[in-house]
Design a protein around this motif. Structure first.
Motif, mmCIF file in Angstrom:
data_model
loop_
_atom_site.group_PDB
_atom_site.id
_atom_site.type_symbol
_atom_site.label_atom_id
_atom_site.label_comp_id
_atom_site.label_asym_id
_atom_site.label_seq_id
_atom_site.Cartn_x
_atom_site.Cartn_y
_atom_site.Cartn_z
ATOM 1 N N ALA A 56 55.279 51.979 -6.596
ATOM 2 C CA ALA A 56 54.353 52.125 -5.480
ATOM 3 C C ALA A 56 54.984 51.631 -4.189
ATOM 4 C CB ALA A 56 53.069 51.360 -5.767
ATOM 5 N N GLY A 84 51.992 56.537 -4.693
ATOM 6 C CA GLY A 84 50.727 55.882 -4.987
ATOM 7 C C GLY A 84 49.778 55.838 -3.816
ATOM 8 N N LYS A 85 50.060 56.614 -2.777
ATOM 9 C CA LYS A 85 49.279 56.534 -1.548
ATOM 10 C C LYS A 85 48.819 57.919 -1.079
ATOM 11 C CE LYS A 85 49.753 52.056 -0.722
ATOM 12 N NZ LYS A 85 50.613 51.636 -1.850
ATOM 13 N N ASP A 128 46.172 56.004 3.895
ATOM 14 C CA ASP A 128 47.151 54.923 3.916
ATOM 15 C C ASP A 128 48.244 55.120 4.957
ATOM 16 O OD1 ASP A 128 46.131 53.519 1.465
ATOM 17 O OD2 ASP A 128 46.655 55.432 0.546
ATOM 18 N N CYS A 165 45.437 64.550 -9.629
ATOM 19 C CA CYS A 165 45.410 63.263 -10.331
ATOM 20 C C CYS A 165 45.580 63.432 -11.833
ATOM 21 C CB CYS A 165 44.121 62.508 -10.007
ATOM 22 S SG CYS A 165 44.037 61.923 -8.294
ATOM 23 N N GLN A 183 52.758 61.598 -7.949
ATOM 24 C CA GLN A 183 53.130 60.296 -7.388
ATOM 25 C C GLN A 183 52.442 59.990 -6.057
ATOM 26 O OE1 GLN A 183 56.001 62.015 -9.287
ATOM 27 N NE2 GLN A 183 54.652 60.794 -10.563
ATOM 28 N N GLY A 184 52.024 60.996 -5.353
ATOM 29 C CA GLY A 184 51.341 60.793 -4.083
ATOM 30 C C GLY A 184 50.651 62.085 -3.690
ATOM 31 N N GLY A 189 41.736 59.082 -2.864
ATOM 32 C CA GLY A 189 42.727 58.013 -2.895
ATOM 33 C C GLY A 189 42.426 56.984 -3.955
ATOM 34 N N ARG A 190 41.159 56.647 -4.120
ATOM 35 C CA ARG A 190 40.798 55.683 -5.161
ATOM 36 C C ARG A 190 41.071 56.246 -6.557
ATOM 37 N NH1 ARG A 190 37.164 54.266 -1.204
ATOM 38 N NH2 ARG A 190 35.650 55.866 -1.750
ATOM 39 N N LYS A 248 44.764 56.056 -7.257
ATOM 40 C CA LYS A 248 45.209 54.688 -7.503
ATOM 41 C C LYS A 248 44.595 54.069 -8.757
ATOM 42 C CE LYS A 248 45.579 54.291 -2.515
ATOM 43 N NZ LYS A 248 44.922 53.831 -1.274
ATOM 44 N N GLN A 253 41.469 53.320 -9.144
ATOM 45 C CA GLN A 253 40.353 52.437 -8.824
ATOM 46 C C GLN A 253 39.032 53.005 -9.288
ATOM 47 O OE1 GLN A 253 40.886 51.960 -4.594
ATOM 48 N NE2 GLN A 253 42.661 50.617 -4.822
#
Length: 572
Positions: free
Chosen positions: A47, A52-53, A152, A355, A360-361, A415-416, A419, A421
């Motif tokens: 990351a 990761g962003k 991000d 996802c 990776q991003g 984004g969550r 990641k 989340q």
């Protein structure tokens, strides 16, 4: 003026999603099941500021007459001078229905400085004004939105700096740097080499003499300890990108020799070397640290996204894994004028597909691209916010009300999910809501509890009670402070667009689940002598507390103000 990506896409795909998919053997009638979810592949890199962003493409290319921008040259309409850069076809004349270069109208309610146009007034009343990217306050506003909604990193677009646009582009880099530093958002330079005749030598000179200096900024994005630079346009099979494979490879290796982490904005068929990609560029693509294929013009609905998942995303990810390259596909909200958005269904399906492929991003195309209608920045919600007679659609074009910030909120949710989340889900966590969640008589605020120094969040996208347990502020931790009358305020959660209530007359914890403001949703905002604030619920006349030192949900049950009842309030 450099040739923009929209010109390339309209030439290649005829301006339609169907044409792009037909070129790849994916006609509108050939939708396939997406197949089983794939296990997340290990990233080539850990990351960082791009892995990761969520990265958003930032044009920063709108100017207005009277803003002081040095933009000059000849506009696409043929006029000299560039007063209305990218707002109109003839930059020398004010934008109007007959001199229009945009496909969607921005929500203008949060800009301190605006510029009158030749459009009629808005349908709901008020002058039809536009913003200038050259105003620092505009860039500050955009980067504040990025911070609030979980964007991000911003990729600042930089076309041929040796054209007449050069001085304005140079100034925009400094303005973006200042806003990124102030708002806590990362940024990097993304060269768009479209139409750049002497690119191979001049891009090196520009980096060495100008852009490299911005890597000194605390806000400049790094990955694997290296400053990030992106080059968009290598390998595209059209006349605006005639560069040989050897020239492209030379530029990539030069930037790597400068210690940079190099991203390539490449054709969607990069892996096969067919269609929109030139053949024989495999070594060019595999020399990159990160590959970011361009999808604007190739997909236009959720079914197209599923096709692209099978045809591009999954095999692309496998190829990148095999070569130790990071993979950053793009997600687009959809062209408002083409009515692609389907109140978020189109965009969310892309997030879900990316996802579940283990990318990776993610790169958002784009933040402020009102010209293509693919912007996530705040946009007119309904016809009342659009100039009369303009022919422009608002975000409710399919009959479903969407707040002006809805696609920013979807981006935060995506984004969550990226990641980890929130769980992988094909169902959007945040549903469309009528009425803006900001700018409608309220300010966006966060609350940090003095009980434990953590931010108050509308947990689980607002489905769970408010609790102070977040170390950083994102959309779930942001609320609009709305005038509730009689000197009281209401809190509208960005997590779901609903109002916070002291439920059951204050007997239950605070939760954001009300569509309108009543007595239970009204609070007196008390300003304490130490600079903190407290909330006194009108439901029962008691103060809101971060119960159990912040370990339990917020509830209105205290008769006096102590440490647990004090919060640091931050606006913007």
């Amino acid at each position: 003026m450099g040739v923009s990506r929209r010109t390339f896409i309209s030439t290649l795909a005829g301006g339609t999603a169907a044409a792009g998919l037909t070129a790849a053997g994916l006609g509108a009638g050939t939708a396939r099941a997406a197949g089983p979810a794939t296990a997340a592949a290990p990233a080539a890199s850990g990351a960082g500021d791009v892995v990761g962003k969520i990265t958003v493409g930032y044009q920063g290319w709108f100017a207005c007459a009277g803003d002081g921008a040095p933009i000059g040259g000849t506009s696409p309409g043929g006029a000299s001078g560039g007063g209305w850069w990218h707002w109109s076809q003839d930059w020398g004349q004010a934008p109007s229905p007959s001199n229009n270069a945009i496909k969607a109208w921005p929500d203008m309610r949060e800009y301190a400085r605006t510029y009158p146009t030749a459009y009629q007034n808005l349908n709901g009343g008020g002058a039809a004004t536009l913003f200038s990217s050259y105003d620092q306050q505009t860039v500050d506003t955009h980067f504040a939105w990025m911070k609030t909604y979980g964007c991000d990193t911003a990729a600042l677009q930089r076309f041929n700096p040796n054209s007449s646009e050069g001085p304005t582009r140079d100034a925009m880099a400094q303005k973006v740097r200042q806003s990124a530093e102030a708002k806590g958002v990362k940024f990097y330079i993304m060269y768009d080499i479209s139409g750049w005749t002497n690119m191979q030598s001049e891009i090196k000179t520009d980096w060495t003499n100008k852009m490299k200096a911005h890597t000194d900024s605390s806000a400049y994005a790094t990955q694997n300890g290296k400053p990030v630079v992106c080059i968009w346009g290598f390998g595209f099979n059209d006349s605006n990108h005639p560069f040989s494979a050897d020239a492209c490879l030379d530029v990539i290796n030069w930037f790597k020799g400068q210690g940079c982490y190099v991203i390539g904005g490449v054709p969607r068929e990069w892996r096969t070397g067919t269609g929109g990609s030139r053949a024989g560029y495999g070594d060019v693509y595999h020399a990159l640290n990160m590959i970011s294929p361009w999808m604007v013009g190739a997909i236009g609905n959720a079914g197209d996204s599923d096709n692209a998942y099978t045809t591009y995303t999954v095999p692309d990810q496998a190829d990148c894994n095999a070569h130790g390259i990071d993979y950053q596909p793009c997600v687009l909200p959809g062209d408002v004028s083409a009515r692609q958005r389907a109140h978020g269904d189109f965009m969310w399906r892309q997030f879900y597909n990316m996802c579940r492929a283990g990318v990776q991003g993610i790169y958002i195309s784009m933040f402020d691209e009102y010209g293509e209608g693919n912007q996530i920045a705040k946009t007119a919600e309904n016809a009342s916010m659009v100039p009369a007679g303009s022919g422009l659609w608002a975000l409710d074009e399919d009959g479903t009300a969407c707040s002006s910030d809805y696609y920013l909120r979807l981006t935060g949710d995506g984004g969550r999910m990226l990641k980890g989340q929130i769980a992988l889900t094909a169902t959007r966590p945040t549903q469309p809501q009528g009425g803006s969640t900001s700018g409608s008589g309220g300010s966006a605020v966060t609350f940090k509890a003095r009980a434990n120094g953590l931010y108050v969040t509308a947990d689980d996208a607002g489905a769970s009670p408010l609790i102070a347990n977040r170390t950083a502020a994102g959309p779930w931790e942001t609320f609009d402070l709305v005038d509730a009358g009689n000197g009281n305020v209401a809190l509208k959660a960005h997590a779901n667009g609903l109002y916070v209530t002291a439920d059951n007359a204050g007997a239950d914890p605070l939760i954001a689940n009300r569509t309108a403001v009543g007595g239970w949703e009204s609070f007196q905002l008390v300003h304490n002598s130490n600079g903190t604030v407290s909330l006194k619920a009108q439901a029962n006349g008691l103060y809101v507390t971060a119960e159990n030192g912040g370990a339990a949900a917020l509830i209105a049950n205290r008769t006096t103000i102590g440490t647990w009842e004090q919060f640091d309030l931050t606006t913007g």
